[in-house]
Design a protein around this motif. Structure first.
Motif, PDB file in Angstrom:
ATOM      1  N   GLN A  20      -6.061  11.109  71.369  1.00 16.72           N
ATOM      2  CA  GLN A  20      -6.610  10.617  72.632  1.00 16.72           C
ATOM      3  C   GLN A  20      -5.532  10.257  73.628  1.00 16.72           C
ATOM      4  OE1 GLN A  20      -9.822   7.974  71.437  1.00 16.72           O
ATOM      5  NE2 GLN A  20     -11.186   9.630  72.082  1.00 16.72           N
ATOM      6  N   ARG A  21      -4.341  10.035  73.147  1.00 23.25           N
ATOM      7  CA  ARG A  21      -3.185   9.839  74.014  1.00 23.25           C
ATOM      8  C   ARG A  21      -1.941  10.092  73.189  1.00 23.25           C
ATOM      9  NH1 ARG A  21      -2.795   3.261  74.587  1.00 23.25           N
ATOM     10  NH2 ARG A  21      -4.973   3.011  74.079  1.00 23.25           N
ATOM     11  N   ARG A  22      -0.773  10.160  73.858  1.00 19.66           N
ATOM     12  CA  ARG A  22       0.447  10.411  73.088  1.00 19.66           C
ATOM     13  C   ARG A  22       1.171   9.093  72.835  1.00 19.66           C
ATOM     14  NH1 ARG A  22       3.672  14.508  71.319  1.00 19.66           N
ATOM     15  NH2 ARG A  22       2.533  16.172  72.359  1.00 19.66           N
ATOM     16  N   CYS A  23       1.479   8.814  71.586  1.00 21.33           N
ATOM     17  CA  CYS A  23       2.242   7.605  71.252  1.00 21.33           C
ATOM     18  C   CYS A  23       3.669   7.754  71.781  1.00 21.33           C
ATOM     19  CB  CYS A  23       2.237   7.380  69.751  1.00 21.33           C
ATOM     20  SG  CYS A  23       0.565   7.149  69.105  1.00 21.33           S
ATOM     21  N   SER A  24       4.318   6.626  72.019  1.00 25.94           N
ATOM     22  CA  SER A  24       5.587   6.662  72.758  1.00 25.94           C
ATOM     23  C   SER A  24       6.702   7.394  72.025  1.00 25.94           C
ATOM     24  CB  SER A  24       6.034   5.233  73.091  1.00 25.94           C
ATOM     25  OG  SER A  24       6.182   4.484  71.915  1.00 25.94           O
ATOM     26  N   ASP A  27       6.535  13.398  68.857  1.00 26.93           N
ATOM     27  CA  ASP A  27       6.786  14.748  69.381  1.00 26.93           C
ATOM     28  C   ASP A  27       6.001  15.799  68.595  1.00 26.93           C
ATOM     29  OD1 ASP A  27       8.163  14.910  66.984  1.00 26.93           O
ATOM     30  OD2 ASP A  27       9.766  16.125  67.832  1.00 26.93           O
ATOM     31  N   PHE A  28       4.945  15.362  67.888  1.00 24.75           N
ATOM     32  CA  PHE A  28       4.164  16.320  67.092  1.00 24.75           C
ATOM     33  C   PHE A  28       3.440  17.299  68.001  1.00 24.75           C
ATOM     34  CE2 PHE A  28       3.334  13.256  63.296  1.00 24.75           C
ATOM     35  CZ  PHE A  28       4.685  13.284  63.016  1.00 24.75           C
ATOM     36  N   SER A  29       2.998  18.382  67.363  1.00 28.21           N
ATOM     37  CA  SER A  29       2.221  19.366  68.098  1.00 28.21           C
ATOM     38  C   SER A  29       0.789  18.847  68.234  1.00 28.21           C
ATOM     39  CB  SER A  29       2.231  20.673  67.305  1.00 28.21           C
ATOM     40  OG  SER A  29       1.383  21.585  67.912  1.00 28.21           O
ATOM     41  N   ILE A  30       0.480  18.282  69.391  1.00 32.34           N
ATOM     42  CA  ILE A  30      -0.862  17.708  69.575  1.00 32.34           C
ATOM     43  C   ILE A  30      -1.482  18.229  70.868  1.00 32.34           C
ATOM     44  CG2 ILE A  30      -0.358  15.568  68.312  1.00 32.34           C
ATOM     45  CD1 ILE A  30      -0.289  14.193  71.138  1.00 32.34           C
ATOM     46  N   ALA A  31      -2.787  18.054  70.974  1.00 34.51           N
ATOM     47  CA  ALA A  31      -3.511  18.377  72.207  1.00 34.51           C
ATOM     48  C   ALA A  31      -4.252  17.100  72.597  1.00 34.51           C
ATOM     49  CB  ALA A  31      -4.488  19.519  71.939  1.00 34.51           C
ATOM     50  N   GLY A  63      -4.290  16.594  58.257  1.00 29.74           N
ATOM     51  CA  GLY A  63      -3.247  15.831  58.951  1.00 29.74           C
ATOM     52  C   GLY A  63      -3.265  16.142  60.432  1.00 29.74           C
ATOM     53  N   GLY A  64      -2.456  15.429  61.180  1.00 35.90           N
ATOM     54  CA  GLY A  64      -2.516  15.686  62.615  1.00 35.90           C
ATOM     55  C   GLY A  64      -1.292  15.205  63.353  1.00 35.90           C
ATOM     56  N   GLY A  65      -1.568  14.993  64.661  1.00 37.57           N
ATOM     57  CA  GLY A  65      -2.817  14.790  65.331  1.00 37.57           C
ATOM     58  C   GLY A  65      -3.616  13.614  64.738  1.00 37.57           C
TER      59      GLY A  65
HETATM   60  S1  SF4 Z   1      -0.091  12.445  66.192  1.00 36.71           S
HETATM   61 FE1  SF4 Z   1      -0.196  10.273  65.610  1.00 36.71          FE
HETATM   62  S2  SF4 Z   1       1.700   9.437  66.428  1.00 36.71           S
HETATM   63 FE2  SF4 Z   1       1.373  11.394  67.483  1.00 36.71          FE
HETATM   64  S3  SF4 Z   1       0.252  10.895  69.355  1.00 36.71           S
HETATM   65 FE3  SF4 Z   1      -1.275  11.373  67.807  1.00 36.71          FE
HETATM   66  S4  SF4 Z   1      -1.814   9.384  66.920  1.00 36.71           S
HETATM   67 FE4  SF4 Z   1       0.114   9.095  68.004  1.00 36.71          FE
END
Ligand code: SF4
Length: 374
Positions: A20-24, A27-31, A63-65
């Motif tokens: 839902q947002r990017r943690c500070s 750097d994972f591959s997320i959308a 896992g994720g994400g």
């Molecule tokens: S993958 Fe985990 S650490 Fe990264 S933005 Fe999403 S909730 Fe945060």
């Protein structure tokens, strides 16, 4: 479609890229999505899976994400369909869901349990609300306890908590207190990660403009060693550099990675390994999905490991674990490493001490250099 790959017995990973947002620090591959495209995601994963001949599924790991953002019926469909792709379907022995505390309601926990989830890895990170805010986490400390309670109430007792250590000094994070708060919840497993500054993350930008300072190596080492002492006193074993478990609760899925077993990854950016060749999928969710919809392979690239790379990996992975590296040949400069207290020799294997794990990379290069020249 990704045809022609056969895995006789596998550890299956599903990467759910949505957050839902990017943690500070991440750097994972997320959308980052407000609305989770669950139906499209389930379709894409099943298309990809049907292109691979899967053997017995030993473990299944979401896992994720943030996999807990998927609606429970999507999780249920995935568990059911993935395990029934085999001609002789059987229940995977360990089915893990990574969850963020705010998603763990009593209803969700019950639905996950009914879907076959028997292990939850909870992204707790800290019990300090100020620190959680700094990390851009979307839960507060109280939610962690409520989540553990909901999971137990639903019958999921195998619970792992993630914590991050080595934070910048100005946060005044009390690491000992966080460890106590985590232990008070009686988890079966803890994963402890040192904060790293990854390029192009919000944290990296804060540091570049002087808004915060990079954490010190001394603080990192002190907190890592303090965790070893405290968790050992509570009956945990550090069975891997970043992971500690109560007896009988090691992660089977992650242990497979560390022992070089084959694994299959589904979803954007997921990696697969058959013992010789590593393949990885297209990183971005939309591009990954488009490839599958158009009948193309989701694999972006692959590399076949040379004998030298395989040896380097074998040493690195073995030294990450408490089982260690079997001592099959003499290592010429082992005495200095043991004299420094970084490595011990027991049961015919080289094993890192906690101090050794703090310098794992350099120990691996010393030992592999010796392998090449012995
Ligand atoms: S993958 Fe985990 S650490 Fe990264 S933005 Fe999403 S909730 Fe945060």
């Amino acid at each position: 479609m990704r045809r022609g790959y056969y895995y006789s017995s596998v550890h299956l990973y599903v990467h759910v890229p949505f957050c839902q947002r990017r943690c500070s620090y991440c750097d994972f591959s997320i959308a980052v999505r407000k609305r989770i495209p669950a139906r499209e995601f389930v379709e894409a994963i099943l298309w990809e899976a049907r292109g691979i001949e899967l053997g017995e599924i030993e473990t299944l790991y979401f896992g994720g994400g943030t996999p807990s953002l998927l609606p429970p019926d999507a999780i249920s469909t995935l568990v059911m369909e993935l395990t029934s792709l085999r001609r002789t379907p059987h229940a995977a022995r360990e089915v893990t869901l990574e969850a963020n505390p705010e998603d763990v309601t009593p209803d969700n926990a019950k639905a996950w349990h009914a879907a076959g989830i028997n292990r939850v890895s909870l992204g707790s990170q800290s019990f300090d609300d100020g620190v959680l805010k700094w990390m851009h986490r979307s839960h507060d400390a109280a939610r962690i306890g409520a989540a553990v309670h909901a999971l137990r109430g639903a019958g999921i007792d195998n619970i792992s908590l993630d914590l991050i250590f080595g934070l910048p000094t100005e946060l005044h994070r009390d690491w000992e207190r966080d460890l106590e708060m985590a232990l008070a919840l009686r988890p079966t497993h803890l994963s402890l990660y040192g904060l790293t500054i990854e390029p192009r993350t919000p944290l990296d930008r804060w540091i570049s403009r002087g808004a915060t300072k990079a954490p010190s190596d001394d603080r990192y080492a002190e907190e890592y060693l303090a965790a070893h002492r405290r968790l050992k006193a509570d009956g945990f074993e550090f069975y891997e550099v970043s992971n500690a478990a109560r007896d009988g609760f090691r992660s089977r899925h992650n242990s497979a990675y560390w022992s070089g077993k084959p694994y299959v990854g589904l979803g954007p950016a997921a990696h697969s390994f058959d013992g010789r060749t590593r393949r990885w999928n297209i990183r971005a969710w939309e591009a990954y999905r488009r490839a599958l919809v158009e009948g193309r392979s989701a694999v972006e690239s692959e590399e076949t490991l040379t004998a030298e790379q395989r040896e380097m990996e074998r040493v690195y992975l073995a030294l990450r674990t408490s089982d260690g590296l079997p001592l099959t040949a003499p290592y010429r400069s082992l005495p200095p490493l043991t004299a420094q207290g970084w490595i011990t020799v027991s049961d015919g294997s080289l094993k890192c001490t906690p101090e050794g794990w703090l310098r794992l990379d350099s120990l691996v290069s010393e030992l592999t250099m010796q392998t090449e020249t012995r």
